[in-house]
Write an enzyme that holds these catalytic residues in place. Sequence first.
Site, PDB file in Angstrom:
ATOM      1  N   ARG A   1       0.836  -1.204   0.000  1.00 31.66           N
ATOM      2  CA  ARG A   1       0.000   0.000   0.000  1.00 31.66           C
ATOM      3  C   ARG A   1       0.872   1.256   0.000  1.00 31.66           C
ATOM      4  NH1 ARG A   1      -3.664  -1.420   5.151  1.00 31.66           N
ATOM      5  NH2 ARG A   1      -1.668  -2.381   5.741  1.00 31.66           N
TER       6      ARG A   1
ATOM      7  N   LYS B   1       1.733   1.841   7.368  1.00 29.63           N
ATOM      8  CA  LYS B   1       2.071   1.032   8.530  1.00 29.63           C
ATOM      9  C   LYS B   1       2.994   1.789   9.470  1.00 29.63           C
ATOM     10  CE  LYS B   1       0.905  -2.416   9.423  1.00 29.63           C
ATOM     11  NZ  LYS B   1      -0.304  -2.718  10.245  1.00 29.63           N
TER      12      LYS B   1
ATOM     13  N   TYR C   1      -0.881   4.462  10.729  1.00 26.96           N
ATOM     14  CA  TYR C   1      -1.286   3.475  11.736  1.00 26.96           C
ATOM     15  C   TYR C   1      -0.090   3.207  12.634  1.00 26.96           C
ATOM     16  CZ  TYR C   1      -5.468   2.240   9.004  1.00 26.96           C
ATOM     17  OH  TYR C   1      -6.663   2.260   8.336  1.00 26.96           O
TER      18      TYR C   1
ATOM     19  N   HIS D   1      -0.633   1.555  16.265  1.00 27.88           N
ATOM     20  CA  HIS D   1      -0.944   0.405  17.125  1.00 27.88           C
ATOM     21  C   HIS D   1       0.104   0.267  18.226  1.00 27.88           C
ATOM     22  CE1 HIS D   1      -4.139  -0.839  14.393  1.00 27.88           C
ATOM     23  NE2 HIS D   1      -3.297  -0.749  13.392  1.00 27.88           N
TER      24      HIS D   1
ATOM     25  N   ASP E   1      -2.807  -6.826  15.000  1.00 23.79           N
ATOM     26  CA  ASP E   1      -2.173  -5.510  15.087  1.00 23.79           C
ATOM     27  C   ASP E   1      -2.228  -4.938  16.498  1.00 23.79           C
ATOM     28  OD1 ASP E   1      -1.064  -4.944  12.657  1.00 23.79           O
ATOM     29  OD2 ASP E   1      -2.857  -4.021  11.818  1.00 23.79           O
TER      30      ASP E   1
END
Length: 373
Positions: free
Chosen positions: A15, A75, A94, A96, A270
Amino acid sequence: MIIGVPKEIKNNENRVALTPAGTQEFVKQGHTVYIQSTAGEGSGFLDEEYIQSGAQILPDIESTYAKAEMIMKVKEPIEQEYSLIRENQLVFTYFHFASYEPLTHAMIKSKSVCLAYETVERPDRSLPLLIPMSEVAGRMSIQEGAKYLEKPLKGRGILLGGVPGVRPAKVLILGAGIVGTNAAKMAAGMGADVTIMDINLQRLRYLDDVMPANVNTFMSNEYNIREMIKVSDLIVGAVLIPGAKAPNLITRDMLKEMRPGTVLVDVAVDQGGCIETCKPTTHEDPTYIIDDVVHYCVANMPGAVPYTSTLALTNATLPYAMQLANKGWVKACQDNRDLALGLNIIKGDVVYEAVAEAFDLQHVPFEKYLGEK
């Protein structure tokens, strides 16, 4: 503002955080966009398309981080990127954090501003930047689960939808949020016998009204889970507590109660996973077996369908990224409470309570940095 989009370097992550269309919108607003060379190729976007949209192409990841005021990623940064992130640099991706302590400490040390897609939150508690990837991952969980139920891949050898005269597979979905609902839709569409479990009775009532007849709802508790896993062929973990580590709903001892060849897909990996025996895997090596139970725990499932995933993600992130670029992160977060809730770490301070609790760190309210009391 100067926006930098590095190429994702996590295993099999194809991505990209910005499309040529999104680039064009930033340029129209007077911003400068730097794209690392080939960053979009995995999603089907060539450097030439970014250039035509007004971006400048940089040859490597180091120069992309060095020039940007705001880094847009998909990510979380991995170890090779930690040293590239600068003090006061805004990183929008992201993260996490609650599932990986080394990343948390690395971002504290960098004194950057970490704004996490997954904790941007609307007043109705929905998570607008997590929803598109949850939709993709929920649907993919059934696609992948059906594949790994095949005998050559160590599954039970059962066809998800069955055939006339043969019962379909039984699918158990833990969690009735976006992931669980999309998984149930896919599994039901393929003809499986689906049970979706949650602790929210109101949500179960809603799903009971809108789902097809082959989807059953069931209250989630340990007793009911233990009963259901004995007869389920595919089990999908779809539990999320925003910004916090997922609870373990399936424990190690439960594996012995499952039939050999049962497939577990933990979409919550995740956030630490809701299956105790879950550990992150990659698209390159997606599964492992414990007690004859197949575990599929890929931490970036949507990365396998990057064209769909990139478009779905950037449709959601672009309006927020534009606010950050136009106003700067302080003013944007002052004006938009949804965006302010995405703040996780600011200049060395942990400002998201669930992350602080996960690692016993001091929590500093983000209002300190927005001039609010």
